[in-house]
Scaffold this motif. Structure first.
Motif, PDB file in Angstrom:
ATOM      1  N   GLY A   1       0.618  -1.394  -0.091  1.00 17.14           N
ATOM      2  CA  GLY A   1       0.110  -0.359   0.138  1.00 17.14           C
ATOM      3  C   GLY A   1       1.137   0.934   0.039  1.00 17.14           C
ATOM      4  N   ILE A   2      -0.188   2.315  -0.645  1.00 16.95           N
ATOM      5  CA  ILE A   2       0.869   4.023  -0.281  1.00 16.95           C
ATOM      6  C   ILE A   2       0.287   4.379   1.309  1.00 16.95           C
ATOM      7  CG2 ILE A   2       0.504   6.222  -0.465  1.00 16.95           C
ATOM      8  CD1 ILE A   2      -0.253   5.111  -3.599  1.00 16.95           C
ATOM      9  N   LEU A   3       1.399   4.526   1.198  1.00 18.12           N
ATOM     10  CA  LEU A   3       1.953   5.448   2.847  1.00 18.12           C
ATOM     11  C   LEU A   3       1.785   6.731   2.923  1.00 18.12           C
ATOM     12  CD1 LEU A   3       4.097   3.433   4.990  1.00 18.12           C
ATOM     13  CD2 LEU A   3       1.862   2.491   4.542  1.00 18.12           C
ATOM     14  N   THR A   4       0.486   7.867   3.728  1.00 15.42           N
ATOM     15  CA  THR A   4       0.890   9.223   3.863  1.00 15.42           C
ATOM     16  C   THR A   4       2.076   9.542   4.611  1.00 15.42           C
ATOM     17  OG1 THR A   4       0.827   9.439   7.036  1.00 15.42           O
ATOM     18  CG2 THR A   4      -1.655   9.616   4.325  1.00 15.42           C
ATOM     19  N   PRO A   5       2.868  10.697   3.792  1.00 14.22           N
ATOM     20  CA  PRO A   5       3.947  10.764   4.533  1.00 14.22           C
ATOM     21  C   PRO A   5       4.519  10.686   5.928  1.00 14.22           C
ATOM     22  CG  PRO A   5       3.493  12.694   2.818  1.00 14.22           C
ATOM     23  CD  PRO A   5       2.388  11.842   2.937  1.00 14.22           C
ATOM     24  N   GLU A   6       3.462  11.207   6.837  1.00  7.78           N
ATOM     25  CA  GLU A   6       3.913  10.738   7.868  1.00  7.78           C
ATOM     26  C   GLU A   6       3.945  10.157   8.983  1.00  7.78           C
ATOM     27  OE1 GLU A   6       1.165  14.225   5.987  1.00  7.78           O
ATOM     28  OE2 GLU A   6      -0.050  12.380   7.181  1.00  7.78           O
ATOM     29  N   LYS A   7       2.982   8.265   8.180  1.00  9.25           N
ATOM     30  CA  LYS A   7       3.298   6.873   7.921  1.00  9.25           C
ATOM     31  C   LYS A   7       4.303   6.604   8.026  1.00  9.25           C
ATOM     32  CE  LYS A   7       1.793   3.528   9.817  1.00  9.25           C
ATOM     33  NZ  LYS A   7       0.748   2.875  11.549  1.00  9.25           N
ATOM     34  N   PHE A   8       4.857   7.117   6.400  1.00 11.45           N
ATOM     35  CA  PHE A   8       6.103   6.683   5.806  1.00 11.45           C
ATOM     36  C   PHE A   8       7.439   7.395   6.830  1.00 11.45           C
ATOM     37  CE2 PHE A   8       9.583   7.766   3.388  1.00 11.45           C
ATOM     38  CZ  PHE A   8      10.093   6.452   2.208  1.00 11.45           C
ATOM     39  N   GLN A   9       7.002   8.326   7.341  1.00 11.43           N
ATOM     40  CA  GLN A   9       8.311   8.872   8.185  1.00 11.43           C
ATOM     41  C   GLN A   9       8.292   7.818   9.513  1.00 11.43           C
ATOM     42  OE1 GLN A   9      10.269  10.926   7.899  1.00 11.43           O
ATOM     43  NE2 GLN A   9       9.627  11.140   5.531  1.00 11.43           N
ATOM     44  N   GLN A  10       7.115   7.375  10.483  1.00 15.21           N
ATOM     45  CA  GLN A  10       6.797   6.821  11.334  1.00 15.21           C
ATOM     46  C   GLN A  10       7.774   5.306  11.429  1.00 15.21           C
ATOM     47  OE1 GLN A  10       2.664   6.594  12.746  1.00 15.21           O
ATOM     48  NE2 GLN A  10       2.491   9.271  13.160  1.00 15.21           N
ATOM     49  N   MET A  11       7.569   4.910  10.434  1.00 13.97           N
ATOM     50  CA  MET A  11       8.208   3.800   9.464  1.00 13.97           C
ATOM     51  C   MET A  11       9.372   3.417   9.559  1.00 13.97           C
ATOM     52  SD  MET A  11       5.455   1.284   9.594  1.00 13.97           S
ATOM     53  CE  MET A  11       5.042   2.051  10.697  1.00 13.97           C
ATOM     54  N   MET A  12       9.913   4.222   8.948  1.00 16.02           N
ATOM     55  CA  MET A  12      11.356   5.273   8.281  1.00 16.02           C
ATOM     56  C   MET A  12      12.432   5.195   9.538  1.00 16.02           C
ATOM     57  SD  MET A  12      12.269   4.035   5.633  1.00 16.02           S
ATOM     58  CE  MET A  12      13.940   4.172   5.187  1.00 16.02           C
ATOM     59  N   GLN A  13      11.182   5.532  10.902  1.00  8.73           N
ATOM     60  CA  GLN A  13      11.735   5.857  12.827  1.00  8.73           C
ATOM     61  C   GLN A  13      11.999   4.754  13.042  1.00  8.73           C
ATOM     62  OE1 GLN A  13      12.501   8.184  14.661  1.00  8.73           O
ATOM     63  NE2 GLN A  13      12.294  10.153  13.659  1.00  8.73           N
ATOM     64  N   MET A  14      10.935   3.633  13.224  1.00  8.61           N
ATOM     65  CA  MET A  14      11.145   2.112  13.185  1.00  8.61           C
ATOM     66  C   MET A  14      11.590   1.278  12.985  1.00  8.61           C
ATOM     67  SD  MET A  14       7.079   1.733  15.120  1.00  8.61           S
ATOM     68  CE  MET A  14       6.361   2.174  13.136  1.00  8.61           C
ATOM     69  N   PHE A  15      12.120   1.252  11.779  1.00 10.65           N
ATOM     70  CA  PHE A  15      11.877  -0.258  10.347  1.00 10.65           C
ATOM     71  C   PHE A  15      13.383   0.353   9.551  1.00 10.65           C
ATOM     72  CE2 PHE A  15       8.056  -0.848  11.747  1.00 10.65           C
ATOM     73  CZ  PHE A  15       7.967  -2.489  11.970  1.00 10.65           C
ATOM     74  N   GLY A  16      13.707   2.038   9.508  1.00  8.48           N
ATOM     75  CA  GLY A  16      14.593   2.108   8.616  1.00  8.48           C
ATOM     76  C   GLY A  16      13.962   1.396   7.295  1.00  8.48           C
ATOM     77  N   SER A  17      15.349   0.675   6.491  1.00  4.60           N
ATOM     78  CA  SER A  17      15.024   0.938   4.694  1.00  4.60           C
ATOM     79  C   SER A  17      15.304  -0.804   5.028  1.00  4.60           C
ATOM     80  CB  SER A  17      16.090   1.588   3.485  1.00  4.60           C
ATOM     81  OG  SER A  17      16.769   1.263   4.264  1.00  4.60           O
ATOM     82  N   SER A  18      15.751  -1.181   6.111  1.00  5.60           N
ATOM     83  CA  SER A  18      15.810  -2.877   5.771  1.00  5.60           C
ATOM     84  C   SER A  18      14.637  -3.496   5.590  1.00  5.60           C
ATOM     85  CB  SER A  18      17.173  -3.891   6.559  1.00  5.60           C
ATOM     86  OG  SER A  18      17.991  -1.998   6.339  1.00  5.60           O
ATOM     87  N   PRO A  19      14.806  -4.966   4.685  1.00  9.58           N
ATOM     88  CA  PRO A  19      13.631  -5.320   4.423  1.00  9.58           C
ATOM     89  C   PRO A  19      13.453  -5.905   5.626  1.00  9.58           C
ATOM     90  CG  PRO A  19      14.981  -5.941   2.704  1.00  9.58           C
ATOM     91  CD  PRO A  19      15.713  -5.091   3.452  1.00  9.58           C
TER      92      PRO A  19
END
Length: 483
Positions: free
Chosen positions: A100-118
């Protein structure tokens, strides 16, 4: 709750040092048609290049193309509506809750939690109350203790995704280590917490890991916890990404593995259990190491990664799948099927009942010991739950309770015991309704037993009353520590 007294300060310190996730103000400005199309077309390209199932990638991309042609992106729209619409189109084309597509806010939260690794990810009253003439306690004291425990729980949740840790004994016979997760978080601090919890559970007879509210997390924590349950390296699962070779996930035994490899393990799941939480349950089920109880899980058997899209939006795309290396089968869409089906809200209580039966400990009692045991169980439940009407049927009119500890000597008679029960002197949160019942001895019309509660140890005397038993005396004192 020995765990919280031992580690609460440590946990609060950790969370203070860790900080919290940044909060992002949601976008309210409408997206132009041009921006929407730019985002969707970039998303299409990523799906075609990265999505784990190549044939489904084409199907998903075509679904977005058809949506564009039908004019679904022909008017300016809010970011929230744009995201919801696009994700609905995708799920109608092919069901995959990782996509799915993530809003900018949700995307930033995900990157904070998980970074960019699979990774395996998540789904896109006060006052004084005294027992009449007896051992007094205050609700303020309880409140202070509960506040400390709540701070410990908040730290557990923030750092390690753990919502509850306890040693549970509802039947008074079996000691069960219990740990509940809402998310698997992988960090050195989280690993230190989990390691300390397992140290606390070394004397528990068996374990329950509750994943009913766990919606995913990091695959590395899945492996880290799994390591405790195998004394030899064990192939749990394999994963593949599109166009890549299989990657095997093996356990690596640690110093506590020989202890926990011998303990029975129950994993509780529900429809909300998803992604990495499913991976944990799946791996331990397929290797025969754990029993799964509850409901079929959410069916998130793919691994996802995050990608940047125009205008600050993000994409979550399934880039791989996890499966049983012995059969090649995974759990995408169908979920992990439980070995024993229970309604979600009753899974823990029903599992505890099952453990009591399976332990065979009740079978070692004589008929009269079993009757006395059931009276002790009911006595404990009435005390913990402030049920004076039930208490009066369990104790004799000659009942005496004598508390002696630290130079104090206090007594309660039948009426005072009922008053103390009604006032809630023993009330605690239900998860902590622990007890140990042991040394039940029956001699004619008399019986004795030892009852250990959360804060006190009791020497109980019972007398035969008709075809059953009633409690006539309860001598008790404080424990040196709480369970």
């Amino acid at each position: 709750m020995r765990f919280f007294r031992k580690y609460a300060a440590f946990l609060v310190c950790l969370i203070c040092r860790s900080g919290v996730l940044a909060m992002y103000a949601p976008q309210t400005q409408e997206l132009s048609v041009h921006t929407q199309l730019k985002i969707v077309k970039e998303f299409q390209k990523l799906i075609e290049e990265k999505y784990v199932l190549e044939d489904k990638a084409t199907l998903l991309a075509d679904g977005l193309s058809n949506a564009i042609k039908s004019g679904l992106y022909s008017e300016p729209e809010s970011p929230a509506v744009f995201v919801k619409r696009t994700n609905l189109i995708l799920q109608q084309s092919f069901a995959d809750r990782h996509l799915g597509i993530l809003t900018p806010e949700k995307f930033q939260q995900m990157m904070q939690m998980f970074g960019s690794s699979p990774t395996d990810q998540t789904d896109a009253e006060t006052g004084h109350v005294a027992s009449a003439g007896g051992h007094a306690r205050t609700l303020e004291d309880h409140g202070s203790a509960r506040n400390r425990e709540q701070k410990g729980l908040d730290a557990l949740r923030q750092i390690a995704g753990i919502t509850r840790v306890a040693e549970i004994s509802r039947d008074g016979l079996n000691q069960v280590g219990y740990m509940a997760f809402e998310r698997f978080i992988h960090s050195e601090k989280a690993k230190a917490i989990v390691r300390n919890i397992f140290q606390t559970f070394t004397e528990s007879e068996r374990l329950i890991i509750d994943l009913r509210e766990c919606k995913g997390g990091d695959a590395e924590m899945v492996k880290f916890i799994s390591d405790y349950f195998f004394k030899q390296p064990t192939h749990l699962t394999s994963s593949t990404v599109r166009g890549g070779a299989p990657v095997e996930r093996w356990t690596q035994p640690n110093s506590l593995s020989p202890i926990f490899a011998r303990k029975k393990l129950d994993i509780l799941v529900s429809k909300q259990t998803f992604s990495a939480a499913e991976s944990f349950a799946f791996g331990l089920k397929q290797t025969g190491r754990a029993r799964i109880l509850g409901q079929s899980t959410g069916g998130g058997g793919h691994m996802n990664d995050f990608f940047q899209l125009p205008a600050g939006f993000g994409a979550s795309i399934s880039i791989g799948r996890t499966y049983d290396p012995r059969s090649g089968e995974g759990w995408q869409n169908k979920g992990v099927i439980p070995d024993v089906v229970f309604p979600k809200d009753h899974t823990l209580s029903e599992t505890m009942k099952l453990i009591t039966v399976e332990s065979g400990k009740l079978e070692s009692f004589s008929d009269e010991q079993l009757k006395a045991y059931r009276i002790l169980q009911a006595y404990t439940n009435a005390w913990y739950s402030a049920k004076a009407d039930e208490m009066k049927d369990l104790i004799s009119i000659e009942f005496k309770a004598i508390y002696s500890s630290k130079g104090k000597l206090e007594k309660r008679d039948y009426h005072q015991q009922l008053a103390a029960t009604k006032q809630g002197s023993g009330v605690l949160p239900k998860l902590f309704h622990n007890r140990i019942i042991r040394n039940i001895e029956v001699s004619g019309s008399k019986a004795t037993a030892e009852l250990v509660l959360r804060e006190t140890t009791h020497e109980i005397q019972l007398l035969k009353s008709g075809r059953g038993w009633k409690i006539v005396r309860d001598d008790y004192h404080d424990k040196s520590f709480h369970d």
